[in-house]
Write a protein that holds these residues in place. Structure first.
Motif, PDB file in Angstrom:
ATOM      1  N   ILE A  91      -2.334  -3.715   4.664  1.00  0.00           N
ATOM      2  CA  ILE A  91      -3.110  -3.688   5.905  1.00  0.00           C
ATOM      3  C   ILE A  91      -2.240  -2.981   6.936  1.00  0.00           C
ATOM      4  CG2 ILE A  91      -4.097  -5.065   7.758  1.00  0.00           C
ATOM      5  CD1 ILE A  91      -4.770  -7.196   5.766  1.00  0.00           C
TER       6      ILE A  91
ATOM      7  N   PHE B 258       8.044   5.723  15.316  1.00  0.00           N
ATOM      8  CA  PHE B 258       9.483   5.581  15.149  1.00  0.00           C
ATOM      9  C   PHE B 258      10.148   6.737  15.881  1.00  0.00           C
ATOM     10  CE2 PHE B 258       7.647   3.949  11.064  1.00  0.00           C
ATOM     11  CZ  PHE B 258       7.703   2.618  11.432  1.00  0.00           C
TER      12      PHE B 258
ATOM     13  N   VAL C  63      12.978  -2.046   5.968  1.00  0.00           N
ATOM     14  CA  VAL C  63      12.721  -1.858   7.396  1.00  0.00           C
ATOM     15  C   VAL C  63      14.039  -1.868   8.154  1.00  0.00           C
ATOM     16  CG1 VAL C  63      11.656  -2.864   9.440  1.00  0.00           C
ATOM     17  CG2 VAL C  63      10.412  -2.842   7.279  1.00  0.00           C
TER      18      VAL C  63
ATOM     19  N   ALA D  57       3.613  -9.484   5.260  1.00  0.00           N
ATOM     20  CA  ALA D  57       2.904  -8.343   5.843  1.00  0.00           C
ATOM     21  C   ALA D  57       3.010  -7.091   4.967  1.00  0.00           C
ATOM     22  CB  ALA D  57       3.460  -8.060   7.234  1.00  0.00           C
ATOM     23  N   HIS D  58       4.189  -6.855   4.364  1.00  0.00           N
ATOM     24  CA  HIS D  58       4.351  -5.586   3.662  1.00  0.00           C
ATOM     25  C   HIS D  58       3.669  -5.554   2.303  1.00  0.00           C
ATOM     26  CE1 HIS D  58       7.792  -8.086   2.502  1.00  0.00           C
ATOM     27  NE2 HIS D  58       7.796  -7.429   1.373  1.00  0.00           N
TER      28      HIS D  58
ATOM     29  N   TYR E 135       6.015   7.603   6.318  1.00  0.00           N
ATOM     30  CA  TYR E 135       6.826   6.390   6.201  1.00  0.00           C
ATOM     31  C   TYR E 135       6.275   5.414   5.167  1.00  0.00           C
ATOM     32  CZ  TYR E 135       9.705   2.423   7.430  1.00  0.00           C
ATOM     33  OH  TYR E 135      10.584   1.389   7.366  1.00  0.00           O
TER      34      TYR E 135
ATOM     35  N   VAL F  97      -1.355  -1.255  10.678  1.00  0.00           N
ATOM     36  CA  VAL F  97      -1.751  -1.458  12.072  1.00  0.00           C
ATOM     37  C   VAL F  97      -1.488  -0.203  12.910  1.00  0.00           C
ATOM     38  CG1 VAL F  97      -1.339  -3.940  12.005  1.00  0.00           C
ATOM     39  CG2 VAL F  97       0.461  -2.420  12.788  1.00  0.00           C
TER      40      VAL F  97
ATOM     41  N   VAL G  16       5.033  -2.644  12.570  1.00  0.00           N
ATOM     42  CA  VAL G  16       4.303  -1.488  12.058  1.00  0.00           C
ATOM     43  C   VAL G  16       4.874  -1.080  10.709  1.00  0.00           C
ATOM     44  CG1 VAL G  16       3.842   0.940  12.395  1.00  0.00           C
ATOM     45  CG2 VAL G  16       3.636  -0.620  14.307  1.00  0.00           C
ATOM     46  N   ALA G  17       6.208  -1.022  10.630  1.00  0.00           N
ATOM     47  CA  ALA G  17       6.854  -0.607   9.392  1.00  0.00           C
ATOM     48  C   ALA G  17       6.480  -1.547   8.253  1.00  0.00           C
ATOM     49  CB  ALA G  17       8.368  -0.580   9.581  1.00  0.00           C
ATOM     50  N   ARG G  18       6.416  -2.845   8.542  1.00  0.00           N
ATOM     51  CA  ARG G  18       6.066  -3.786   7.480  1.00  0.00           C
ATOM     52  C   ARG G  18       4.607  -3.634   7.079  1.00  0.00           C
ATOM     53  NH1 ARG G  18       6.882  -9.495   8.019  1.00  0.00           N
ATOM     54  NH2 ARG G  18       6.793  -9.323  10.267  1.00  0.00           N
ATOM     55  N   SER G  19       3.738  -3.346   8.081  1.00  0.00           N
ATOM     56  CA  SER G  19       2.316  -3.205   7.755  1.00  0.00           C
ATOM     57  C   SER G  19       2.085  -1.961   6.905  1.00  0.00           C
ATOM     58  CB  SER G  19       1.485  -3.144   9.033  1.00  0.00           C
ATOM     59  OG  SER G  19       1.361  -1.816   9.486  1.00  0.00           O
ATOM     60  N   LEU G  20       3.060  -1.036   6.890  1.00  0.00           N
ATOM     61  CA  LEU G  20       2.925   0.149   6.048  1.00  0.00           C
ATOM     62  C   LEU G  20       3.522  -0.090   4.665  1.00  0.00           C
ATOM     63  CD1 LEU G  20       3.732   2.788   8.771  1.00  0.00           C
ATOM     64  CD2 LEU G  20       1.561   2.481   7.622  1.00  0.00           C
ATOM     65  N   GLY G  21       3.819  -1.364   4.377  1.00  0.00           N
ATOM     66  CA  GLY G  21       4.200  -1.707   3.018  1.00  0.00           C
ATOM     67  C   GLY G  21       5.686  -1.669   2.728  1.00  0.00           C
ATOM     68  N   ARG G  22       6.529  -1.721   3.746  1.00  0.00           N
ATOM     69  CA  ARG G  22       7.967  -1.708   3.504  1.00  0.00           C
ATOM     70  C   ARG G  22       8.536  -3.123   3.669  1.00  0.00           C
ATOM     71  NH1 ARG G  22       7.316   1.956   0.925  1.00  0.00           N
ATOM     72  NH2 ARG G  22       7.316   4.137   1.524  1.00  0.00           N
ATOM     73  N   GLY G  23       9.386  -3.542   2.734  1.00  0.00           N
ATOM     74  CA  GLY G  23       9.972  -4.880   2.771  1.00  0.00           C
ATOM     75  C   GLY G  23      10.987  -5.008   3.890  1.00  0.00           C
ATOM     76  N   PRO G  24      11.379  -6.257   4.216  1.00  0.00           N
ATOM     77  CA  PRO G  24      12.296  -6.494   5.350  1.00  0.00           C
ATOM     78  C   PRO G  24      13.598  -5.699   5.257  1.00  0.00           C
ATOM     79  CG  PRO G  24      11.434  -8.555   4.496  1.00  0.00           C
ATOM     80  CD  PRO G  24      10.952  -7.495   3.579  1.00  0.00           C
TER      81      PRO G  24
END
Lengths: 503, 351
Positions: free
Chosen positions: B81, B91, A414, B76-77, B102, B83, A403-411
Motif C-alpha cells: 500500500i 527523498f 529504510v 507497512a512494508h 525507490y 502513500v 513513505v519509504a516503508r509504504s513502498l515496500g522497504r524493510g526498516p
C-alpha cells in the motif's frame, strides 16, 4: 532503549557537578562557612561579577551597533564588516591576552582583561542580533511609520523590541563566558573565581578552598543560566507569524557613513589586527628556535589524540540524546536537554577540578589517563554535539521513512537508504566541531592531562607564563588556524554571507 | 487491483476515539474519496490502512486476506500500500528517477517502468532533476509517480493537493485521476474539500466523528444525502420545514413541492439545492425580497427573505435577469426535494 542511553549520557554529563556537591558537603558546614565568609571571597565575587557586567555591557553596545550598521544601513563594505565582526570567535581568549601582553609588556589588571574579553566575545551578541535584524518583519516598521512615528521612534519602539530576545540571549551568553573564562584573566593577572580556584588547587594544594570557590562559581552560573532560560522562553513569543520574507529598507547614513566605517575598522583592528600583528612578528622567531618544530609536532599530535578520544566519547553520548530530543520531544526530554546545558555552562576549571577528585577517589584507573580528559570534554561539549545530532535528525522526518516503508522497504533498508544518507553529514559536522573545540580547550586540559602530555594549548600556556613569547607564537598560530574552521562554519550558516536584498 | 475491506475499525489515542468503528469497502480499480471535516479521523484511517498505526479493534482485509486486526499487524512494508503524503515528502538526496525507482526491484529499475510512470504524470524526461529543482506541483506529481511505480495494491493520497494554489490544484487533480485510471490503480483520496471529492472520485465516503455516515457515488451523495449534516457538508443546502401530503407532495413555504420518496404523511424537513430555487414571476410563485447578491462569475448566489421571514438561497446562472438588493421577486422550486424526518434542531437551516 533510547531513553536509557540518554539518561546515561545525562548522568555522565552531570558527574562533575554531583561530585563537586558531594565533596563540598563532605568538608562540613562549618568549614565551608569559614572559607566562604572572608574578605577575599567577597572581593573575588565582586570582581568576577563586575568583570562580567562591564564586558556584557560593552559587548551589547558593540554587538548591536555593529549588527545594525551591517544589516540595516548603506555602510560601505558591510558584508566585509559582517565577516570581520564574527571572526574574533576564532581567537581563543588566552591567545588574545597573550598577543596583547607580548605587545605591551606588563599589561595586567581588570580593565585590560575587560578589553580583551570584550573584543573576543562581542560576536556572541553580534551574530544573534544580526540574524534577528535580518529576519525581523520589516512590515512592522512600515506600519509604525505609517501610523506617524518618526524613524528614531520606530527604531526604539519596534526595532529594538524585535531584537530584544536575541540581545538578551547574546548578552547572557557573554556573561556566562566571562564567568567561566580562565585563560585571559590568568594571563592578565586578574583575580577572578576561575583564577583563584586554579591557584588554590595548583599552587596552594588547598582542596577545600578550591572546592568552596568552585561551588560559589557554580551558584553564580546557575543563576545566570536561569535568566537565560527565562529570556529564551519569552523569545518564543516574538516568533514571526508567517508571511513572506522581504529585506528591510536600508538607512542612508549620509555624512555619518565614514565615521561609522572608521569605527568598525578600529574595532576590527583591535580585535583581529593586534593578535595577527603580534603573532606575525613572533612567529619567525618562534619557529627558528632549535627543536621548535619537533616540539610543536609532538604537542599537535597530543592535541589530536586527546581531542579525537574526547570527540568520540562525546558523540557516543550525544547520539541517543540528540535522536530522542528530535524524535520524541516531551517534558522529560526537555529536562534532559536542559540538564546537559547546565553542565555545559560550568567553567572548565570547575569540571577539571571535580574530575580530578573523582579520578583520585572513585575511578583511580582513569586518573592520569586521557580518558578522564575525554570525559571532561564530553561534559563540556555534549550540548554542541546534541544540537548537531538533533539538527541532523530533523533532516530525515518520520514522514519520509513512512513513505519509504509504504513502498515496500524493510526498516533496515529504510535506515540504510533514507535515514543515514540524510543524517550522517550533520552528525559528521557535529563531530568535527567537537573535535576542533576540544583542540583549543585550556583549563580542563591543564588540570587533567596525564603528566608529561603537553598539548598545543598547554604548551602555549606554559611558554606565556614564563614570558617566552616567541616560543609561544607557533602554538598560538596553529590554534588560531584550528579555531578558524568552526568559526567559518558558524559564519556561513548564519546567513551573513548570503547575497543580500534577495526576494 | 485489489478490493480493500474495513470492518468495525477502532483507533483510540488515550481518551480520544479517532475511529469509532469504521465499516468501508474500497472497490478495485476505482478512486474512493474519504471526505470529512478536519478532525473527523480521516488521516487516522489512512495511517491505519498504510500500517503506520495499529488497530484497537476491527479488521482490514485486502482481497479477503487479513492484514490487520485480531492481534495481526502486517508491517507497512509488506502491505503493498503506497502513500502520497500531503507535502510530497520526496527523498531530498535522490534524483527524480531514483525517487520513483525507490520501491522497484533491481531489475525493474533498469526497465522502462520509471519513465512510464513519469510520462503518466506528465514529467517525461525530468528523471535527472533533483527534488529541489522542481515546483510544488511537479514535486506532487513525482510523489504520485513514485507511489504508482511498484504497482501497489492500493495508492493512498493524503490531501495531496491542499498545499498548492487553487489554479494549479484543478489541473493536477485531473492529471492524477487520469494517471491512476491509466495504470488501473485502486486509490483512496483523503480530503476535506467536497468539490475535490465530488469531481475526481468514483465513490465518496463521508466520515464524521470517526464513523462513516454515507458511502456512494458522488451523484448519490449530493442528491440523496443521508442526513441534514451531510446535505450541508457536500454542498449548499436549503432546509425547510414541510408537511408531507398524500401523493408524494410536500407543502412548504415555497409552495407545494414534489418529493421523491414515498414519505409517510406528517411534518418533515425537506432539502432543496439552491440551483432548484428559480426566480420568476407569474402564477404559483411565492413573493420574496432580495437580501444579498454574491456574484461568482459563472453563477451567483441570491439570498432571499420570504414574507413569513424564512430565508432561502437561489443559484442563478450568469446571463439571467439582474436582481438588485431590495427588489421584490417571485420564487418557485423545480424538481423533487429530499425528505428528512423532523428533528428538534432542524427547523431552519440555510447553508
Amino acid at each position: 532503549m533510547l531513553l536509557a542511553a540518554s539518561t546515561a549520557a545525562v548522568v555522565v554529563a552531570l558527574l562533575p557537578l554531583t561530585y563537586l556537591a558531594l565533596r563540598t558537603a563532605e568538608a562540613g558546614w562549618d568549614r565551608v562557612v569559614d572559607e566562604l565568609w572572608t574578605e577575599r571571597v567577597a572581593l573575588l565575587a565582586l570582581r568576577s561579577l563586575a568583570l562580567a557586567a562591564v564586558v556584557t555591557a560593552a559587548c551589547v553596545l558593540l554587538g548591536v551597533g555593529t549588527a545594525f550598521l551591517v544589516t540595516r544601513t548603506e555602510l560601505p563594505g558591510r558584508r566585509f564588516f559582517a565577516v570581520l565582526a564574527a571572526l574574533p570567535l576564532a581567537v581563543p581568549t588566552y591567545i588574545a591576552a597573550f598577543a596583547w601582553l607580548s605587545e605591551i609588556r606588563g599589561l595586567a589588571g581588570f580593565w585590560p582583561a575587560a578589553l580583551v574579553l570584550t573584543l573576543c566575545s562581542y560576536p556572541y551578541v553580534f551574530l544573534p542580533v544580526a540574524a534577528a535584524l535580518r529576519g525581523a518583519d520589516p512590515a512592522q516598521e512600515e506600519v509604525s511609520r505609517s501610523l506617524g512615528r518618526s524613524g528614531w521612534q520606530t527604531f526604539t519602539a519596534v526595532t529594538l523590541r524585535q531584537i530584544r530576545p536575541a540581545t538578551a540571549a547574546g548578552g547572557l551568553l557573554v556573561a556566562l563566558y566571562v564567568l567561566s573564562d580562565f585563560g585571559a584573566v590568568s594571563i592578565l593577572r586578574t583575580d577572578t573565581f576561575t583564577r583563584a580556584i586554579f591557584v588554590a588547587f595548583d599552587l596552594g594544594f588547598d582542596r577545600t578552598g578550591a572546592l568552596v570557590l568552585a561551588s560559589v562559581l557554580v551558584a553564580l552560573t546557575v543563576l545566570l543560566l536561569t535568566a537565560e532560560t527565562t529570556t529564551r522562553r519569552r523569545g518564543a513569543r516574538y516568533a514571526r507569524l508567517g508571511g513572506i520574507r522581504r529585506p528591510p529598507a536600508r538607512l542612508r547614513l549620509g555624512a555619518a557613513r565614514w565615521p561609522a566605517f572608521a569605527a568598525l575598522l578600529g574595532v576590527a583592528a583591535l580585535a583581529l589586527g593586534v593578535p595577527a600583528l603580534s603573532l606575525a612578528r613572533r612567529l619567525a622567531d618562534g619557529v627558528s628556535r632549535p627543536g621548535a618544530l619537533a616540539e610543536v609536532a609532538v604537542a599537535a599530535g597530543n592535541s589530536l589524540t586527546v581531542s579525537l578520544s574526547g570527540a568520540a566519547l562525546t558523540m557516543l553520548l550525544a547520539l541517543p540524546l540528540g535522536l530522542l530530543v528530535a524524535r520524541a520531544p516531551n517534558a522529560l526530554t526537555t529536562v534532559l536537554d536542559r540538564l546537559v546545558y547546565l553542565a555545559h555552562a560550568l567553567p572548565g576549571v570547575v569540571i577539571g577540578l571535580s574530575l580530578i577528585f573523582f579520578g583520585i577517589t572513585v575511578a583511580y584507573p582513569l586518573y592520569q589517563t586521557r580518558w578522564l580528559l575525554a570525559l571532561a570534554y564530553a561534559t563540556l561539549f555534549l550540548p554542541l554535539a546534541v544540537g548537531a545530532v538533533a539538527g541532523a535528525a530533523t533532516q530525515s522526518p518520520p514522514g519520509l521513512e513512512e513513505v519509504a516503508r509504504s513502498l515496500g522497504r524493510g526498516p533496515l533498508t529504510v535506515l540504510r537508504t533514507v535515514t543515514l544518507p540524510l543524517v550522517l553529514p550533520g552528525i559528521g559536522a557535529g563531530a568535527a566541531l567537537v573535535f576542533l573545540t576540544g583542540m583549543k580547550e585550556l583549563p580542563a586540559t591543564l588540570l587533567l592531562r596525564p603528566t608529561g602530555t603537553d598539548t598545543l594549548a598547554t604548551e602555549l600556556w606554559t611558554a606565556t607564563s614564563v614570558g617566552a613569547y616567541a616560543a609561544a607564537a607557533p602554538y598560538a598560530a596553529l590554534l588560531v588556524a584550528i579555531s578558524a574552521l568552526p568559526t567559518w562554519l558558524l559564519v556561513s550558516r548564519s546567513g551573513l554571507l548570503d547575497k543580500e536584498d534577495r526576494g | 487491483m485489489s478490493e480493500v475491506a474495513l470492518t468495525g475499525v477502532v483507533r483510540r489515542y488515550g481518551a480520544v476515539t479517532a475511529l469509532a468503528g469504521v465499516d468501508l469497502t474500497v472497490p478495485s480499480g476505482l478512486l474512493t474519496a474519504v471526505l470529512g471535516p478536519s478532525g473527523c479521523g480521516k488521516t487516522t484511517l489512512l495511517r491505519c490502512l498504510a500500517g503506520f498505526e495499529r488497530l484497537d479493534d476491527g479488521e482490514i482485509h485486502i482481497d479477503g486476506v487479513p492484514i490487520a486486526g485480531s492481534g495481526r499487524h502486517l508491517p507497512a512494508h509488506r502491505r503493498r500500500i503506497a502513500v502520497v503524503p500531503q507535502e510530497g515528502a520526496l527523498f531530498p538526496h535522490l534524483s527524480v528517477a531514483d525517487n520513483v525507482g525507490y520501491g522497484l526491484g533491481r531489475a525493474a529499475r533498469r526497465g522502462d517502468r520509471i519513465e512510464e510512470v513519469l510520462t503518466l504524470v506528465g514529467l517525461a524526461g525530468l528523471g535527472h532533476r533533483m527534488p529541489h529543482q522542481l515546483s510544488g506541483g511537479q514535486q506532487q506529481r513525482v510523489a504520485v509517480a513514485r507511489a504508482l511505480a511498484p504497482r501497489p495494491s492500493v495508492v493512498l493520497l493524503d490531501e495531496p493537493f491542499s498545499a498548492l494554489d487553487a489554479g494549479l490544484r484543478a489541473g493536477l487533480r485531473h492529471d492524477v485521476r487520469e494517471a491512476l485510471r491509466a495504470d488501473g490503480a485502486t486509490g483512496v483520496l483523503v480530503t476535506h474539500d467536497q468539490g475535490e471529492a465530488l469531481s475526481v472520485a468514483d465513490r465518496v465516503v463521508v466520515l464524521r466523528a470517526g464513523r462513516v455516515v454515507q458511502a456512494g457515488t458522488p451523484t448519490a451523495v449530493y442528491r440523496e444525502p443521508a442526513d441534514e449534516w451531510v446535505a450541508g457538508f457536500v454542498g449548499d443546502a436549503v432546509l425547510l420545514p414541510a408537511v408531507v401530503l398524500d401523493g408524494g407532495t410536500a407543502r412548504t413555504c415555497l409552495g407545494d413541492v414534489p418529493v421523491a420518496d414515498s414519505a409517510p404523511a406528517g411534518p418533515v424537513t425537506i432539502l432543496v439545492r439552491p440551483e432548484q430555487v428559480r426566480l420568476g414571476t407569474g402564477p404559483g410563485t411565492v413573493a420574496a425580497t432580495v437580501l444579498r447578491h454574491d456574484f461568482h462569475g459563472h453563477d451567483a448566489l441570491v439570498g432571499l427573505r420570504l414574507a413569513d421571514g424564512t430565508r432561502v438561497t437561489a443559484r442563478i446562472l450568469d446571463g439571467g435577469p439582474t436582481v438588485p438588493v431590495g427588489a421584490e421577486v417571485g420564487v418557485t422550486v423545480e424538481g423533487t426535494a429530499r425528505v428528512f424526518p423532523t428533528t428538534a434542531t432542524s427547523t431552519l437551516i440555510s447553508v
